[in-house]
Design an enzyme around this catalytic site. Structure first.
Site, PDB file in Angstrom:
ATOM      1  N   PHE A 131       8.941   1.658  -4.910  1.00  0.00           N
ATOM      2  CA  PHE A 131       9.144   1.301  -3.489  1.00  0.00           C
ATOM      3  C   PHE A 131       9.472   2.496  -2.611  1.00  0.00           C
ATOM      4  CE2 PHE A 131      10.675  -2.375  -6.104  1.00  0.00           C
ATOM      5  CZ  PHE A 131       9.581  -3.197  -5.885  1.00  0.00           C
ATOM      6  N   GLU A 182       9.553   8.624  -4.909  1.00  0.00           N
ATOM      7  CA  GLU A 182       8.607   9.565  -4.306  1.00  0.00           C
ATOM      8  C   GLU A 182       9.203  10.972  -4.359  1.00  0.00           C
ATOM      9  OE1 GLU A 182       6.890   8.304  -0.556  1.00  0.00           O
ATOM     10  OE2 GLU A 182       6.110  10.317  -0.206  1.00  0.00           O
ATOM     11  N   PHE A 205       8.323   3.194   5.233  1.00  0.00           N
ATOM     12  CA  PHE A 205       8.512   4.607   5.574  1.00  0.00           C
ATOM     13  C   PHE A 205       8.830   4.812   7.054  1.00  0.00           C
ATOM     14  CE2 PHE A 205       7.134   9.127   5.613  1.00  0.00           C
ATOM     15  CZ  PHE A 205       7.586   9.551   4.385  1.00  0.00           C
ATOM     16  N   ALA A 215       2.475   5.661   0.977  1.00  0.00           N
ATOM     17  CA  ALA A 215       1.809   5.378   2.248  1.00  0.00           C
ATOM     18  C   ALA A 215       0.735   4.294   2.085  1.00  0.00           C
ATOM     19  CB  ALA A 215       1.213   6.650   2.850  1.00  0.00           C
ATOM     20  N   ARG A 240       6.809   8.365  11.302  1.00  0.00           N
ATOM     21  CA  ARG A 240       6.149   7.059  11.168  1.00  0.00           C
ATOM     22  C   ARG A 240       6.878   6.016  12.018  1.00  0.00           C
ATOM     23  NH1 ARG A 240       2.148   4.294   8.216  1.00  0.00           N
ATOM     24  NH2 ARG A 240       1.431   6.316   7.514  1.00  0.00           N
ATOM     25  N   ARG A 259       9.238   1.745   1.157  1.00  0.00           N
ATOM     26  CA  ARG A 259       8.160   0.843   1.579  1.00  0.00           C
ATOM     27  C   ARG A 259       8.164   0.576   3.093  1.00  0.00           C
ATOM     28  NH1 ARG A 259       7.056  -4.570  -2.032  1.00  0.00           N
ATOM     29  NH2 ARG A 259       4.791  -4.654  -1.812  1.00  0.00           N
ATOM     30  N   GLN A 262       6.650   8.554  -8.643  1.00  0.00           N
ATOM     31  CA  GLN A 262       5.457   8.302  -7.841  1.00  0.00           C
ATOM     32  C   GLN A 262       4.709   9.601  -7.588  1.00  0.00           C
ATOM     33  OE1 GLN A 262       8.197   5.858  -4.986  1.00  0.00           O
ATOM     34  NE2 GLN A 262       6.157   5.695  -4.139  1.00  0.00           N
ATOM     35  N   GLU A 315       2.420  -1.749   1.946  1.00  0.00           N
ATOM     36  CA  GLU A 315       3.573  -1.745   2.843  1.00  0.00           C
ATOM     37  C   GLU A 315       3.478  -2.727   4.016  1.00  0.00           C
ATOM     38  OE1 GLU A 315       2.933   2.561   3.101  1.00  0.00           O
ATOM     39  OE2 GLU A 315       5.098   2.792   2.973  1.00  0.00           O
TER      40      GLU A 315
END
Ligand code: MOS
Length: 752
Positions: free
Chosen positions: A235, A239, A351, A518, A317, A349, A204, A699
């Site tokens: 997902f 990342e 986060f 995000a 988050r 997904r 990603q 998400e």
């Protein structure tokens, strides 16, 4: 408007996903589908089979001698071993200490899989076992944390508790979740001239892969090109953690000057990579006899695993989503990441958002239970207002708040009141089954909490036949970002969608890009692509001089006039800010909101649960592609349900993952879907701050899967003899059965 004044026509249409045909026919190419190059090496790694230990000795002599083995490398072969996206605490290859089962120690390059297997078996290692840490409780006891404890606070919680009419407290826990992308982690590295290296990566985040490869090999970043065509799912799992296979492949290619391929098998992938963070959250809530929340303290603890990875951002988050749909005047939210000896947990997904939101939804459910009121009444009473009661604990105003409307419409469309009565009647009469009903909400902040990540660039090239190539930093993982950008570009030029092609994501064309994450891939990269188109359009308009030339003629006229037919676009999200130390600011450009109602039925004898019906109603702004957005809403909801009900990571007492394949790790399949599943969204043209008034959707719907979990909790409240039913996630059949059994045998049983 198009160059020739043609109306925009493609945005908002159901243009099929770029890969719709390719995935079905097998034409879509994934990393490990790329034909083997001459001389190509297969790469794998020997990993720690001990969760925590000190390496006393390592002997690779016999492994080196295995026929077909070309090279073995350890950390000593790297220019730098230490890296990390936020906190630089991660090592690519273990040095003297190992800190999780699955941690890479030796990289092996060989001609065949058989040679890899035999080399792994021939490596001799002696590890002195050290005390492992597998739980949040143990990490807290040892004060083993990653980064500082963070805070978000408003008002005076102590005063709120002192004057409270009611107080409830408890702990809510959720377990982890495997990403279960269908394409495992994979990368191929090709050596170039003069130490250049070119890498195909299922990531990603091509820019991060590029940067880490350059770093560990001691090369300038410009020597490394990373390209991502597509991923077979990610997902969040690709990342940061796609970096390791790519770096290992690059190490081999760099040293041997031969192409090198890494492709994890599913079992290894599940064992060595991290997943969603388990959280354990202590809460204390004050509320009036009417159910109005007056104060809330939540201490969030997550299991970060052995390295920081993105854990501190995930916690951020979680903390900014504890309020969810509810205005809470006095709040104290504390967030601490615990360091354990498990694979590093990472983006997944939502986060951290799902863990924060599930915590407050669980609290609201308990308040309703305690007051013997319907939870939906408590939810609407505490819901953020449109003109007042609309400032979050961290100081951001919830603008264009549609939550009250979403609650009202979802309840009406979902026939909530009628079904509540039916559920109550059913439970009074059925001796074999138990039903539950819950309505939960989501308010998901869109933008990276880390401000500087909210930027994107794009390259748009127009060719002489009028066809267009677009390159951005967005990576296609099945979410349809490429299709959305195609639509945006086609409309911007006023040309047919077939004239526009999205190119593989490459660090060569787009530099210093952010991860596609995000939920903001289309927002950021679509905006950057449109910016590039507008620069080209401005020049074309001068060439056209009001002649209204057809597109292709105009392009050719521009070329003959020596006018540039390509450009770079750039976008950065304006008006956002976040002070992580103070826990305040306006971190999000806007919120994607929604409500979900779920009804479940539980077999009282086995604990088996099925979802009778789910209604999902969201505000996703003006959809760029309704078909893709519907797919995202449906898939995310189901993935959320899997996290909270069936997906369970079980480990041995030594910390080795037992559930590393689909036979032991239960993701939802078609039979686990709600029998009635209504997915819809409301009209909203007002989100003008974002590209074409759309909203991010990747998400947020996952968090509506929480309605299923709360429906289970609600079902248990019918048999808990007046006590608040306590259940942690995942609410597996076994877990539900244990609760049911406890209620039968101990009339006033309340577990913590
Ligand atoms: Mo996503 S969990 O922000 O990769």
């Amino acid at each position: 408007m198009g160059v020739r004044g043609k109306a925009m026509t493609v945005v908002g249409k159901n243009i099929p996903h770029d890969s719709a045909r390719g995935h079905v026919t097998g034409e879509s190419i994934y990393v490990d589908d790329v034909p083997f190059a001459r001389n190509e090496l297969l790469v794998d790694f020997f990993w720690s089979s001990v969760a925590h230990g000190r390496i006393r000795s390592l002997d690779t002599t016999a492994a080196c001698g295995v026929p077909g083995v070309v090279a073995l490398y350890t950390y000593a072969d790297l220019a730098h071993n230490l890296f990390g996206p936020i906190i630089k605490d991660e090592i690519l290859l273990a040095e003297d200490v190992v800190t999780f089962i699955g941690q890479p120690i030796v990289v092996i390059a060989a001609e065949t899989r058989e040679a890899l297997r035999r080399a792994k078996a021939a490596i001799k290692i002696d590890i002195e076992k050290l005390e492992p840490v597998f739980t949040i409780d143990e990490a807290r006891r040892r004060k083993q944390f990653i980064g500082p404890t963070r805070h978000i606070a408003r008002g005076d919680v102590n005063a709120a508790f002192a004057s409270a009419e009611n107080i409830l407290q408890g702990t809510w826990r959720n377990a982890g979740q495997d990403h279960f992308y269908l394409e495992s982690q994979a990368a191929i590295a090709y050596p170039g001239e003069f130490d250049a290296i070119s890498v195909l990566s299922s990531t990603q985040n091509p820019s991060e892969v590029q940067e880490v490869i350059a770093h560990v090999l001691g090369l300038p970043i410009n020597k490394v090109v990373v390209t991502t065509k597509r991923m077979g799912g990610a997902f969040g799992g690709k990342e940061c953690q796609a970096t390791h296979p790519a770096a290992i492949a690059a190490l081999v290619a760099h040293k041997t000057k031969r192409p090198a391929r890494v492709a994890y098998n599913k079992d290894d992938d599940m064992r060595v990579t991290g997943g969603r963070h388990p959280f354990q959250n202590d809460y204390k809530v004050a509320f009036t006899n009417d159910g109005l929340i007056t104060g809330l303290q939540v201490d969030l603890y997550s299991d970060g695993g052995a390295f920081a990875d993105l854990s501190t951002a995930v916690m951020g988050r979680a903390m900014t989503h504890v309020d969810n749909a509810y205005f809470i005047p006095n709040v104290q939210i504390n967030g601490t990441v615990c360091r354990t000896t498990l694979p590093p947990n990472t983006a997944f997904r939502g986060f951290g958002g799902p863990q924060g939101v599930a915590t407050i939804e669980n609290i609201v459910e308990e308040i309703a239970c305690y007051l013997k009121r319907d939870a939906v009444e408590i939810r609407m009473k505490n819901c953020y207002g449109v003109d007042d009661r609309n400032i979050t604990p961290y100081g951001q105003t919830v603008k264009n708040n549609l939550l009250p409307r979403l609650f009202a419409e979802t309840i009406e469309r979902g026939e909530y009141q009628k079904r509540r009565q039916a559920v109550t009647e059913f439970n009074a009469q059925s001796k074999t089954h138990l039903r539950g009903l819950a309505c939960t909400a989501v308010k998901f902040g869109i933008s990276f909490n880390t401000k500087f990540l909210n930027q994107a660039n794009a390259l748009v090239n127009v060719y002489l036949d009028g066809s267009v190539q677009v390159s951005t930093g967005a990576t296609e993982m099945g979410q349809g970002v490429n299709t959305k950008i195609r639509q945006l570009v086609a409309d911007e030029f006023g040309i047919d969608i077939d004239m526009v092609m999205l190119m593989p994501t490459s660090t060569e064309k787009n530099n210093n890009t952010s991860a596609t994450a995000a939920s903001s891939g289309a927002d950021l990269n679509g905006s950057a692509a449109v910016d590039a188109c507008r620069k080209i359009k401005a020049r074309l308009a001068e060439v056209d001089r009001g002649r209204n030339l057809p597109w292709r003629e105009l392009v050719q006229a521009a070329y003959r006039d020596r006018v540039s037919l390509g450009d770079r676009g750039f976008y950065s999200t304006q008006g956002i800010d976040w002070d992580v130390d103070k826990g305040c600011g306006t971190p999000f450009l806007y919120f994607t909101q929604g409500c979900g109602i779920s009804e479940v039925e539980i077999d009282r004898f086995t604990g088996m649960m099925r979802i009778l019906r789910s209604d999902v109603l969201m505000d996703i702004g003006k959809s760029i592609n309704p078909g893709i957005d519907r797919g995202q809403m449906t898939g995310a909801f189901v993935q959320g349900v899997g996290w909270l009900t069936t997906e369970e990571l079980r480990r041995t007492p030594e910390g080795d993952l037992l559930t590393h394949s689909p036979t032991t790790y239960k993701i939802p399949n078609i039979q686990d879907l709600p029998e009635i599943f209504n997915v819809d969204w409301i009209e909203n043209d007002a989100n003008t701050v974002n590209i074409r008034s759309s909203k991010a959707v990747g998400e947020p719907p996952l968090l509506l899967g929480i309605s299923v979990f709360m429906a289970v909790k609600n079902a248990l409240s019918y048999v808990s003899n007046g006590a608040i039913p306590k259940i942690d996630a995942p609410a597996t059949g076994e877990e539900i059965l244990m609760r049911l059994t406890a209620y039968r045998h101990k009339p006033t049983f309340v577990s913590s």
